[in-house]
Design a protein around this motif. Structure first.
Motif, PDB file in Angstrom:
ATOM      1  N   GLU A 140       0.814  -1.221   0.000  1.00 49.74           N
ATOM      2  CA  GLU A 140       0.000   0.000   0.000  1.00 49.74           C
ATOM      3  C   GLU A 140       0.844   1.266   0.000  1.00 49.74           C
ATOM      4  N   LEU A 141       1.849   1.332   0.857  1.00 52.74           N
ATOM      5  CA  LEU A 141       2.653   2.548   0.943  1.00 52.74           C
ATOM      6  C   LEU A 141       3.406   2.798  -0.358  1.00 52.74           C
ATOM      7  N   GLY A 142       4.070   1.760  -0.883  1.00 49.73           N
ATOM      8  CA  GLY A 142       4.810   1.916  -2.134  1.00 49.73           C
ATOM      9  C   GLY A 142       3.908   2.306  -3.283  1.00 49.73           C
ATOM     10  N   GLU A 143       2.727   1.725  -3.328  1.00 47.91           N
ATOM     11  CA  GLU A 143       1.794   2.045  -4.409  1.00 47.91           C
ATOM     12  C   GLU A 143       1.323   3.491  -4.311  1.00 47.91           C
ATOM     13  N   LYS A 144       1.060   3.956  -3.087  1.00 52.59           N
ATOM     14  CA  LYS A 144       0.602   5.335  -2.911  1.00 52.59           C
ATOM     15  C   LYS A 144       1.698   6.323  -3.303  1.00 52.59           C
ATOM     16  N   ILE A 145       2.937   6.052  -2.877  1.00 51.98           N
ATOM     17  CA  ILE A 145       4.052   6.938  -3.222  1.00 51.98           C
ATOM     18  C   ILE A 145       4.258   6.953  -4.735  1.00 51.98           C
ATOM     19  N   GLN A 146       4.227   5.770  -5.341  1.00 57.09           N
ATOM     20  CA  GLN A 146       4.451   5.692  -6.784  1.00 57.09           C
ATOM     21  C   GLN A 146       3.376   6.443  -7.553  1.00 57.09           C
ATOM     22  N   THR A 147       2.139   6.370  -7.090  1.00 59.09           N
ATOM     23  CA  THR A 147       1.049   7.090  -7.748  1.00 59.09           C
ATOM     24  C   THR A 147       1.255   8.596  -7.645  1.00 59.09           C
ATOM     25  N   LEU A 148       1.609   9.070  -6.475  1.00 55.73           N
ATOM     26  CA  LEU A 148       1.826  10.507  -6.279  1.00 55.73           C
ATOM     27  C   LEU A 148       2.975  11.009  -7.161  1.00 55.73           C
ATOM     28  N   LEU A 149       4.030  10.236  -7.270  1.00 57.65           N
ATOM     29  CA  LEU A 149       5.213  10.666  -8.014  1.00 57.65           C
ATOM     30  C   LEU A 149       4.998  10.648  -9.526  1.00 57.65           C
ATOM     31  N   ASN A 150       4.071   9.829 -10.003  1.00 60.66           N
ATOM     32  CA  ASN A 150       3.932   9.634 -11.446  1.00 60.66           C
ATOM     33  C   ASN A 150       2.590  10.089 -12.006  1.00 60.66           C
ATOM     34  N   HIS A 151       1.856  10.888 -11.248  1.00 61.40           N
ATOM     35  CA  HIS A 151       0.552  11.360 -11.716  1.00 61.40           C
ATOM     36  C   HIS A 151       0.616  12.877 -11.905  1.00 61.40           C
ATOM     37  N   ASP A 152      -0.008  13.364 -12.979  1.00 62.32           N
ATOM     38  CA  ASP A 152      -0.030  14.805 -13.273  1.00 62.32           C
ATOM     39  C   ASP A 152       1.376  15.399 -13.344  1.00 62.32           C
ATOM     40  N   ASN A 153       2.281  14.667 -13.970  1.00 66.01           N
ATOM     41  CA  ASN A 153       3.675  15.111 -14.026  1.00 66.01           C
ATOM     42  C   ASN A 153       4.077  15.578 -15.418  1.00 66.01           C
ATOM     43  N   GLN A 154       3.094  15.996 -16.222  1.00 66.17           N
ATOM     44  CA  GLN A 154       3.403  16.471 -17.567  1.00 66.17           C
ATOM     45  C   GLN A 154       3.954  17.900 -17.530  1.00 66.17           C
ATOM     46  N   PHE A 155       4.602  18.286 -18.626  1.00 63.63           N
ATOM     47  CA  PHE A 155       5.238  19.592 -18.732  1.00 63.63           C
ATOM     48  C   PHE A 155       4.728  20.322 -19.966  1.00 63.63           C
ATOM     49  N   ALA A 156       4.822  21.635 -19.920  1.00 62.24           N
ATOM     50  CA  ALA A 156       4.516  22.439 -21.100  1.00 62.24           C
ATOM     51  C   ALA A 156       5.616  22.251 -22.139  1.00 62.24           C
ATOM     52  N   THR A 157       5.313  22.558 -23.381  1.00 67.75           N
ATOM     53  CA  THR A 157       6.292  22.422 -24.459  1.00 67.75           C
ATOM     54  C   THR A 157       7.541  23.253 -24.173  1.00 67.75           C
ATOM     55  N   ASP A 158       8.707  22.612 -24.335  1.00 66.21           N
ATOM     56  CA  ASP A 158      10.004  23.286 -24.174  1.00 66.21           C
ATOM     57  C   ASP A 158      10.157  23.910 -22.793  1.00 66.21           C
ATOM     58  N   SER A 159       9.642  23.246 -21.773  1.00 65.24           N
ATOM     59  CA  SER A 159       9.707  23.783 -20.412  1.00 65.24           C
ATOM     60  C   SER A 159      10.014  22.659 -19.421  1.00 65.24           C
ATOM     61  N   PHE A 160      10.717  23.019 -18.339  1.00 59.91           N
ATOM     62  CA  PHE A 160      10.916  22.054 -17.262  1.00 59.91           C
ATOM     63  C   PHE A 160      10.325  22.582 -15.947  1.00 59.91           C
ATOM     64  N   ALA A 161       9.428  23.578 -16.053  1.00 56.81           N
ATOM     65  CA  ALA A 161       8.736  24.093 -14.872  1.00 56.81           C
ATOM     66  C   ALA A 161       7.641  23.111 -14.444  1.00 56.81           C
ATOM     67  N   LEU A 162       7.553  22.821 -13.148  1.00 56.79           N
ATOM     68  CA  LEU A 162       6.546  21.898 -12.634  1.00 56.79           C
ATOM     69  C   LEU A 162       5.208  22.611 -12.477  1.00 56.79           C
ATOM     70  N   ASN A 163       4.127  21.888 -12.796  1.00 52.02           N
ATOM     71  CA  ASN A 163       2.822  22.496 -12.563  1.00 52.02           C
ATOM     72  C   ASN A 163       2.485  22.433 -11.076  1.00 52.02           C
ATOM     73  N   PRO A 164       1.681  23.369 -10.563  1.00 57.25           N
ATOM     74  CA  PRO A 164       1.410  23.457  -9.116  1.00 57.25           C
ATOM     75  C   PRO A 164       0.813  22.183  -8.525  1.00 57.25           C
ATOM     76  N   LYS A 165      -0.064  21.514  -9.274  1.00 55.71           N
ATOM     77  CA  LYS A 165      -0.680  20.294  -8.751  1.00 55.71           C
ATOM     78  C   LYS A 165       0.365  19.214  -8.516  1.00 55.71           C
ATOM     79  N   TYR A 166       1.323  19.101  -9.445  1.00 51.35           N
ATOM     80  CA  TYR A 166       2.353  18.090  -9.284  1.00 51.35           C
ATOM     81  C   TYR A 166       3.293  18.436  -8.131  1.00 51.35           C
ATOM     82  N   MET A 167       3.590  19.703  -7.940  1.00 53.89           N
ATOM     83  CA  MET A 167       4.424  20.104  -6.804  1.00 53.89           C
ATOM     84  C   MET A 167       3.770  19.705  -5.482  1.00 53.89           C
ATOM     85  N   ALA A 168       2.446  19.865  -5.390  1.00 53.58           N
ATOM     86  CA  ALA A 168       1.730  19.470  -4.176  1.00 53.58           C
ATOM     87  C   ALA A 168       1.830  17.973  -3.956  1.00 53.58           C
ATOM     88  N   GLN A 169       1.765  17.208  -5.053  1.00 48.43           N
ATOM     89  CA  GLN A 169       1.884  15.760  -4.934  1.00 48.43           C
ATOM     90  C   GLN A 169       3.289  15.345  -4.513  1.00 48.43           C
TER      91      GLN A 169
END
Length: 270
Positions: A140-169
């Protein structure tokens, strides 16, 4: 080892023992592969037959390791293996032979590492997973951490700025990671297929470094983090559509448990 080999032979004979992707875990499209892939006498063997055979062997090997306690001692690695197993099933069912073959190679290394770590902890009567964690189930713990780390982690074109939702995760994942010091992170940056390959390699590396930077800000020791980048070479999906390119602009983060033999010095992903 004799017991393990006996279990493996039993699972080879009983196709019903092989696992299939659980409902809701198959990604954009779910597929269940059966072990039956008939070959007629007048038909040649194809690459798909070999891939399905390799996939079946790896699935059964993972089943055996879980029966021997892998999910209790290394839940994050088991979650990671099951996630990639589901991905391989989708790729084979969709005819993505090259992608499936590449993921099978990665899966083989992952399961080999898991087997090595499990043998170590079994031989020394120890377990790498802290027993004080409030878990309702081993993974359970590993699955929850993995989900948080790999969800909503997309980036804008030509950018490496994190979106606010992903930073919260990431902040939430960091809180959980502090409870599990045996977990280390392999952060891999990705880019879509637009632009110069060299620029995409640099961009994907910057994305991975930016995620690592924020995790360190949130309290995760740099020694627990390793960064890599693959540019545009490992897309999650193939296509030119905007929505496909969006999900290919990402980071992928794997949880790696250290066995006690690895805890001195820098950790290594075998």
């Amino acid at each position: 080892m004799m017991h393990r080999h006996a279990c493996f032979l039993i699972l080879m004979l009983l196709s019903a023992c092989s696992t299939s992707p659980p409902q809701g875990r198959g990604g954009f499209a779910e597929h269940t592969l059966t072990s039956n892939y008939p070959v007629e006498a007048d038909q040649p063997l194809t690459s798909a037959h070999g891939l399905r055979f390799d996939f079946s062997l790896l699935s059964q090997q993972l089943d055996i390791l879980v029966l021997e306690g892998a999910e209790l001692c290394f839940p994050a690695t088991v979650v990671q293996a099951k996630t990639r197993q589901n991905r391989i099933a989708r790729e084979i069912a969709g005819g993505l032979v090259y992608d499936a073959a590449n993921d099978i190679i990665i899966q083989r290394r992952l399961i080999a590492r898991l087997e090595h770590q499990l043998e170590y902890v079994n031989e020394h009567d120890i377990c790498a997973l802290p027993q004080t964690l409030p878990l309702n189930s081993p993974g359970e713990l590993g699955e929850k951490i993995q989900t948080l780390l790999n969800h909503d982690n997309q980036f804008a074109t030509d950018s490496f700025a994190l979106n606010p939702k992903y930073m919260a995760q990431l902040a939430e994942a960091a809180i959980l990671l502090k409870q599990a010091p045996a977990y280390h992170l392999l952060i891999t940056g990705h880019a879509d297929d637009r632009g110069n390959p060299n620029d995409n390699q640099t961009l994907s590396n910057n994305r991975a470094k930016q995620v690592a930077r924020y995790l360190h800000i949130f309290g995760i020791d740099k020694k627990r983090i390793r960064v890599s980048a693959v540019g545009e070479n490992d897309p999650l999906f193939v296509g030119k559509e905007a929505q496909i390119r969006l999900v290919n602009r990402r980071v992928s983060i794997e949880l790696i448990e250290n066995s006690p033999a690895q805890e001195s010095g820098d950790w290594q992903d075998e």
